[in-house]
Write an enzyme that holds these catalytic residues in place. Structure first.
Site, PDB file in Angstrom:
ATOM      1  N   ASP A   1     -36.260-109.285 -67.749  1.00  7.98           N
ATOM      2  CA  ASP A   1     -36.125-110.363 -66.760  1.00  7.98           C
ATOM      3  C   ASP A   1     -34.942-111.298 -66.995  1.00  7.98           C
ATOM      4  OD1 ASP A   1     -36.948-111.974 -64.492  1.00  7.98           O
ATOM      5  OD2 ASP A   1     -37.715-113.428 -65.935  1.00  7.98           O
TER       6      ASP A   1
ATOM      7  N   GLN B   1     -39.880-124.036 -58.927  1.00  6.63           N
ATOM      8  CA  GLN B   1     -39.313-124.116 -60.270  1.00  6.63           C
ATOM      9  C   GLN B   1     -38.152-125.119 -60.374  1.00  6.63           C
ATOM     10  OE1 GLN B   1     -38.792-120.076 -62.117  1.00  6.63           O
ATOM     11  NE2 GLN B   1     -39.616-119.370 -60.160  1.00  6.63           N
TER      12      GLN B   1
ATOM     13  N   LYS C   1     -36.230-128.803 -60.277  1.00  2.89           N
ATOM     14  CA  LYS C   1     -36.629-130.049 -60.937  1.00  2.89           C
ATOM     15  C   LYS C   1     -36.320-131.306 -60.139  1.00  2.89           C
ATOM     16  CE  LYS C   1     -36.446-128.398 -65.729  1.00  2.89           C
ATOM     17  NZ  LYS C   1     -35.951-128.648 -67.093  1.00  2.89           N
TER      18      LYS C   1
ATOM     19  N   CYS D   1     -45.665-112.671 -49.864  1.00  3.99           N
ATOM     20  CA  CYS D   1     -45.042-111.412 -49.438  1.00  3.99           C
ATOM     21  C   CYS D   1     -45.643-110.198 -50.146  1.00  3.99           C
ATOM     22  CB  CYS D   1     -43.526-111.452 -49.618  1.00  3.99           C
ATOM     23  SG  CYS D   1     -42.986-111.570 -51.341  1.00  3.99           S
TER      24      CYS D   1
ATOM     25  N   LYS E   1     -42.279-131.157 -65.632  1.00  2.53           N
ATOM     26  CA  LYS E   1     -41.815-131.961 -64.505  1.00  2.53           C
ATOM     27  C   LYS E   1     -41.963-131.268 -63.148  1.00  2.53           C
ATOM     28  CE  LYS E   1     -37.709-134.387 -62.760  1.00  2.53           C
ATOM     29  NZ  LYS E   1     -36.290-134.705 -63.030  1.00  2.53           N
TER      30      LYS E   1
END
Length: 379
Positions: free
Chosen positions: A134, A220, A222, A243, A298
């Site tokens: 990844d 994801q 911030k 999806c 956060k």
């Protein structure tokens, strides 16, 4: 070296160490992918999380100069949660995408690939390789497609015949010239269910994703979430599965083959209010072992605040006011104010008005005004 015999031994060994599917591909340049990535750059569709240059992402020899082949592996993960806890009016819950259930798949896949690498070197000591999962430069999906793991669907996921698209992917570049496997035929046909169901229209056409509009990416980030997406993420704390869920190839697909990927109920469907006050230590202890924690607390706290606004959770107002008044992070203060406005109780409105008198950050003040505008619009 009899590479065909070694290939068969690798396949047999992969089954013993818990690899669900394995395929072999050439290490040739990914020419078609390079053009697609160049087009993505031109259109501004990239997420910004991509690693490496265009050349490193499409030319395996730049990562391993003597590259001859790439071994692609896939591990299946569950699509359904047994006895999943439900949200209640008193305790609303968020949701992590399925790819973040269980132990961080990067660690699990890397362990399997390193075992595979050690096995190959035991059989052929002079070999060289490079393992990636990844976060490497190569596209796991492009490699898997070339290696016959599955085909690339219109939702941009690799769809395998056995496990649908609920698979984690990784690869090992090697200097051994294995005979490549045949690709899997694309069988999306005329189906556009994934494109039609995408909440934000991120799937601009079959196989092309505008990551800047993808909820999986947006959860994801911030910074302040753009207004148009706040009503779209619902109670998603991390990622998005829409999806995949609507894909006919995933109908009835649910594999529980690896204990490491089994979801922990209170981790992947967390109560939202406790997330607002979680300390760094508590966050690491609770979420640190799952892949959805990689960006820190956060973004997840911001998303939890939006989810509470989505639910119009009046029981959270007091805690959200405390966040708006005391949190040192402008994004969190501002999002709390926005969500308080969505909830719209008299207490929430009065708290926003009071906070505006002492707030000095222009972005937070703008979010506070948006919150107050909700209450005006509802009258």
């Amino acid at each position: 070296m009899d590479t065909q015999q070694l290939k068969q031994e690798i396949i047999e060994y992969s089954k013993k160490i818990g690899i669900d599917k394995i395929g072999f591909a050439s290490a040739d340049v990914f020419g078609e992918l390079r053009e697609r990535l160049r087009r993505q750059q031109e259109l501004g569709y990239q997420s910004g999380f991509e690693k490496g240059s265009l050349e490193e992402r499409t030319e395996p020899e730049r990562l391993l100069p003597e590259a001859q082949s790439i071994i692609s592996v896939a591990l299946a993960y569950p699509s359904r949660m047994k006895d999943a806890p439900k949200s209640t009016k008193e305790e609303r819950r968020g949701l992590f995408a399925r790819a973040s259930w269980g132990r961080d798949y990067h660690d699990v896949l890397r362990d399997r690939l390193e075992k595979l690498s050690a096995f190959i070197k035991e059989k052929a000591p002079d070999t060289a390789d490079k393992v990636m999962v990844d976060t490497g430069e190569l596209s796991d999906r492009a490699v898997a497609e070339r290696a016959g793991i599955g085909f690339s669907g219109k939702n941009t996921a690799i769809i395998t015949p056995e496990f649908g698209s609920f698979v984690y992917l990784g690869e090992l570049i090697t200097n051994i010239p294995f005979i490549p496997d045949d690709p899997v035929e694309d069988s999306c046909g005329e189906c556009t269910k994934c494109m039609d169901a995408c909440p934000t229209g991120a799937l601009v056409e079959g196989g092309q994703l505008n990551a800047q509009r993808c909820i999986a990416f947006l959860t994801q980030t911030k910074d302040f979430l753009p207004d148009e997406f706040r009503t779209k993420i619902g109670n998603r704390v991390y990622g998005c599965d829409t999806c995949q869920i609507v894909c006919p190839k995933n109908k009835q697909v649910d594999f529980h083959l690896h204990e490491e990927f089994e979801p922990e109920h209170d981790v992947v469907k967390p109560k939202l209010k406790p997330m607002l006050r979680i300390s760094n230590r508590e966050f690491k202890e609770t979420f640190g072992h799952i892949s959805g924690s990689w960006r820190g607390k956060k973004p997840l706290q911001r998303n939890a605040l939006i989810a509470l606004g989505h639910y119009k959770d009046k029981t959270a107002v007091e805690e959200m006011i405390a966040v708006m008044n005391n949190d040192p992070r402008p994004v969190i203060r501002g999002t709390a104010a926005w969500s308080l406005g969505k909830i719209g109780t008299e207490e929430a409105v009065q708290a926003i008005e009071a906070a505006m008198e002492t707030e000095t950050d222009d972005r937070v003040l703008a979010e506070m005004q948006k919150g107050l505008d909700f209450t005006v619009a509802s009258k």
